[in-house]
Design a protein around this motif. Structure first.
Motif, short mmCIF file in Angstrom:
data_model
loop_
_atom_site.label_atom_id
_atom_site.label_comp_id
_atom_site.label_asym_id
_atom_site.label_seq_id
_atom_site.Cartn_x
_atom_site.Cartn_y
_atom_site.Cartn_z
N PHE A 135 -9.11 15.10 -11.13
CA PHE A 135 -9.24 13.63 -11.32
C PHE A 135 -8.49 12.92 -10.61
CE2 PHE A 135 -12.58 13.02 -14.21
CZ PHE A 135 -12.68 13.91 -14.90
N PHE A 136 -6.98 13.46 -10.41
CA PHE A 136 -5.95 13.04 -9.63
C PHE A 136 -6.33 12.96 -8.05
CE2 PHE A 136 -1.89 11.92 -8.38
CZ PHE A 136 -1.37 12.67 -7.22
N ALA A 137 -7.31 14.11 -7.63
CA ALA A 137 -7.92 14.11 -6.34
C ALA A 137 -8.86 13.18 -6.06
CB ALA A 137 -8.37 15.17 -5.82
N LEU A 138 -9.64 12.75 -7.20
CA LEU A 138 -10.93 12.08 -7.05
C LEU A 138 -10.45 10.55 -6.53
CD1 LEU A 138 -13.93 12.05 -7.45
CD2 LEU A 138 -13.64 11.48 -9.99
N PHE A 139 -9.12 10.26 -7.26
CA PHE A 139 -8.75 8.85 -6.74
C PHE A 139 -7.93 8.97 -5.78
CE2 PHE A 139 -11.31 6.83 -10.22
CZ PHE A 139 -11.25 7.64 -11.26
N GLY A 140 -7.00 10.06 -5.71
CA GLY A 140 -6.16 10.06 -4.50
C GLY A 140 -6.60 10.08 -3.11
N ILE A 164 -7.21 8.06 2.31
CA ILE A 164 -7.71 7.88 3.64
C ILE A 164 -7.69 6.25 3.84
CG2 ILE A 164 -10.13 7.59 4.47
CD1 ILE A 164 -10.91 10.03 2.95
N VAL A 165 -7.54 5.44 2.92
CA VAL A 165 -7.31 4.10 3.06
C VAL A 165 -5.97 3.93 3.61
CG1 VAL A 165 -7.03 1.96 2.13
CG2 VAL A 165 -8.71 3.04 1.45
N PHE A 166 -5.00 4.76 3.04
CA PHE A 166 -3.45 4.57 3.60
C PHE A 166 -3.40 5.04 5.07
CE2 PHE A 166 0.84 4.32 2.97
CZ PHE A 166 1.52 5.54 3.68
N LEU A 167 -4.19 6.01 5.20
CA LEU A 167 -4.16 6.83 6.79
C LEU A 167 -4.59 5.58 7.96
CD1 LEU A 167 -5.10 10.42 6.53
CD2 LEU A 167 -2.71 9.31 6.91
N LEU A 201 0.99 -1.14 0.16
CA LEU A 201 -0.13 0.11 -0.12
C LEU A 201 0.86 1.31 0.03
CD1 LEU A 201 -2.84 1.07 -0.09
CD2 LEU A 201 -2.77 1.02 2.40
N LEU A 202 1.99 1.10 0.91
CA LEU A 202 2.86 2.41 0.81
C LEU A 202 3.33 2.57 -0.56
CD1 LEU A 202 4.34 4.42 2.61
CD2 LEU A 202 6.35 2.60 2.80
N ALA A 203 3.94 1.68 -1.25
CA ALA A 203 4.31 1.61 -2.57
C ALA A 203 3.19 2.41 -3.45
CB ALA A 203 4.86 0.40 -3.11
N LEU A 204 2.25 1.88 -3.36
CA LEU A 204 1.14 2.30 -4.28
C LEU A 204 0.85 3.84 -3.88
CD1 LEU A 204 -0.98 1.49 -6.31
CD2 LEU A 204 -2.50 1.19 -4.64
N TYR A 205 0.90 4.23 -2.80
CA TYR A 205 0.49 5.56 -2.47
C TYR A 205 1.65 6.38 -2.82
CZ TYR A 205 -0.58 9.26 0.93
OH TYR A 205 -0.90 10.59 1.49
N LEU A 206 2.89 5.98 -2.67
CA LEU A 206 3.88 6.96 -3.07
C LEU A 206 4.05 6.79 -4.63
CD1 LEU A 206 6.97 6.03 -0.45
CD2 LEU A 206 5.57 8.06 -0.78
N GLY A 207 3.86 5.85 -5.08
CA GLY A 207 3.91 5.99 -6.64
C GLY A 207 2.94 6.72 -7.23
N TYR A 208 1.65 6.67 -6.71
CA TYR A 208 0.42 7.61 -6.87
C TYR A 208 0.92 9.08 -6.78
CZ TYR A 208 -4.31 8.99 -7.66
OH TYR A 208 -5.39 9.84 -8.10
N VAL A 209 1.36 9.40 -5.81
CA VAL A 209 1.72 10.85 -5.45
C VAL A 209 2.85 11.23 -6.40
CG1 VAL A 209 2.41 12.53 -3.88
CG2 VAL A 209 0.95 10.74 -3.15
#
Lengths: 245, 252
Positions: B125-130, B135-138, A2-10
């Motif tokens: 759109f970046f925010a819509l999925f981000g 939130i899931v990450f948090l 999940l961390l990788a996905l998150y960082l990758g997305y950002v």
């Protein structure tokens, strides 16, 4: 993972935005530079240091939210309507920032105000969201009874509700904004989403143009649109979260 | 009758919310208006002084120049210093990364923001999925934090404390350590790195972690300061854990 996905997305977002914004930024910088040199060339007695001090002064004033155009008898921004809108932007966590407290007392009050206001806001949004869900379910049941459909009605109603919300909160308001604020449709859409998602950059804020007159009902409509739109968007995001988890 | 009391509750909630906003507006107005007046006078004086010194500049030209300047500042281009500073972009990768982070966390400072239509649409759109992703990450990070609390609870239980007492004690511990680690200590840190006063640091920390994000204070933007290379990453980690802590607090 999940961390990788998150960082990758950002990181992906960062790359794309950089590619999109940098050229435009360079243009503005060049333009300003030209203006700077033009001014100095026309008035050769303008010295560098004095000009720099002027710049500093203007930047300082801008950061305090003062625009230096026209005469000084224009209305202040901390009038009641401005303060009301500021309060909204604080407890909804939108936080535009075009107006922000500059006194120490104002800041302390802001913290305390938000500390109690944000939960209050969340409770209200939750209520509105529940009401919306109930309404949708009610409609679905009614349709099922009327036409003897079964599971299909539920899905149909849910998509209908999604589309209505989309129209009402994201697709139609930009039309209003483009008329009252003079923004393009895309800018209005961008503003709507950034506001309802509580990101709230503050680059676009309604009712802030000193050259425009706004009808009385305008700000009232916006005060309704914001909580309902936020509740709807929060429901949509919850759906996305349930899908992700 | 239950429905009646439910509707009454909702009505009270709406009324309370509205009253809360009105009270806030009045207080803010009372506190800020005087200071604003002062700033306006100071700015006008500065303008006057400048015009007096350079009397062959007409007021109209001055106004035009001010307008251009304000526009440039709004676009994030600060014309201070020499030419080479304009070469530095606001959108280098680490800035963009930090920006993307403020989008998905919904903090949204606004000091940096997309000006092109393409950038703005992409941002939506970046925010819509981000945002859901964030939130899931948090939630996951929050689970890690709550595990620590559970371990403390277990430890106390083995020492023979009652369950109710453990619950309130761990909650208190969670609250106090969180305030220390996420609000008080970072403000000291910012005092050193940004030159803010301690109360300004607290204000910044609160406004950031609550995701309000006015943008009047942003890290790493003081001109003429040298920030060590991993400063922004450190701050980003603080924001993540701080947000997870706050999210947990709401769930408790």
């Amino acid at each position: 993972v999940l961390l990788a996905l998150y960082l990758g997305y950002v990181g992906l977002g960062a790359g794309v935005l950089q590619a999109l914004e940098r050229p435009a930024e360079m243009q503005v910088a060049q333009h300003l530079l030209q203006e700077h040199w033009k001014l100095l060339a026309n008035y050769t007695c303008l010295q560098g240091p004095a000009l720099q001090r002027l710049f500093q002064g203007i930047i300082q004033a801008y950061k305090s939210g003062i625009t230096l155009q026209g005469n000084t008898t224009s209305l202040g921004r901390w009038d009641f309507s401005g303060s009301f809108f500021f309060s909204i932007s604080a407890i909804t966590t939108i936080g535009y920032g075009n107006l922000s407290p500059s006194t120490a007392a104002g800041r302390i009050f802001c913290i305390v105000f938000a500390l109690f206001g944000i939960p209050l806001n969340l409770v209200l949004l939750n209520e509105i969201g529940q009401l919306m869900l109930l309404g949708v379910q009610h409609c679905a049941h009614r349709l099922e009874e009327l036409f003897h459909w079964q599971k299909k009605a539920s899905l149909l109603i849910k998509t209908c509700a999604l589309v209505t919300g989309l129209l009402l909160f994201l697709l139609l308001p930009p039309l209003l904004f483009s008329e009252k604020e003079g923004w393009s449709y895309e800018e209005g859409f961008y503003y709507s989403f950034i506001t309802l998602s509580t990101i709230g950059f503050g680059d676009y804020v309604i009712g802030m143009n000193p050259d425009r007159t706004y009808p009385g009902w305008y700000k009232n409509i916006i005060s309704l649109w914001i909580p309902f739109g936020m509740a709807w968007l929060a429901l949509v995001i919850k759906l996305c979260i349930n899908f992700l988890e | 009758e239950a429905m009646c009391s439910g509707k009454l509750q909702t009505g009270l909630l709406v009324a309370g919310y509205f009253i809360y906003l009105l009270v806030g507006a009045a207080v803010f107005q009372a506190l800020e208006r005087a200071a604003e007046k002062q700033e306006k006078m100071a700015a006008a004086q500065m303008k006057e002084a400048f015009l007096q010194n350079f009397t062959h500049l007409t007021v109209a030209e001055m106004e035009q120049f001010m307008k251009n300047l304000t526009e440039a500042i709004q676009n994030g281009v600060y014309p201070v210093g020499n030419e080479s500073q304009i070469e530095d972009s606001n959108w280098d990768f680490s800035d963009s990364f930090f920006f993307a982070g403020t989008v998905v966390s919904t903090i949204g400072y606004g000091t940096l923001r997309p000006k092109t239509a393409g950038g703005q649409i992409f941002c939506v759109f970046f925010a819509l999925f981000g945002i859901p992703l964030n939130i899931v990450f948090l939630h996951r990070v929050g689970k890690m934090l709550s595990l620590l609390c559970k371990k403390l609870g277990k430890f106390l239980y083995e020492k023979g404390m009652r369950k109710k007492r453990i619950k309130s004690l761990t909650l208190l511990f969670f609250l106090v350590t969180g305030i220390l680690v996420f609000l008080c200590l970072p403000s000291l840190f910012f005092q050193m790195t940004e030159g803010w006063s301690y109360s300004e640091g607290i204000y910044f920390a609160f406004i950031t972690l609550s995701t309000i994000g006015f943008g009047d204070y942003v890290i790493g933007k003081q001109p003429g300061r040298n920030y060590f290379s991993y400063y922004r990453m450190l701050v980003a980690i603080w924001i993540l854990f701080g947000l997870a802590w706050i999210a947990l607090l709401f769930n408790l």
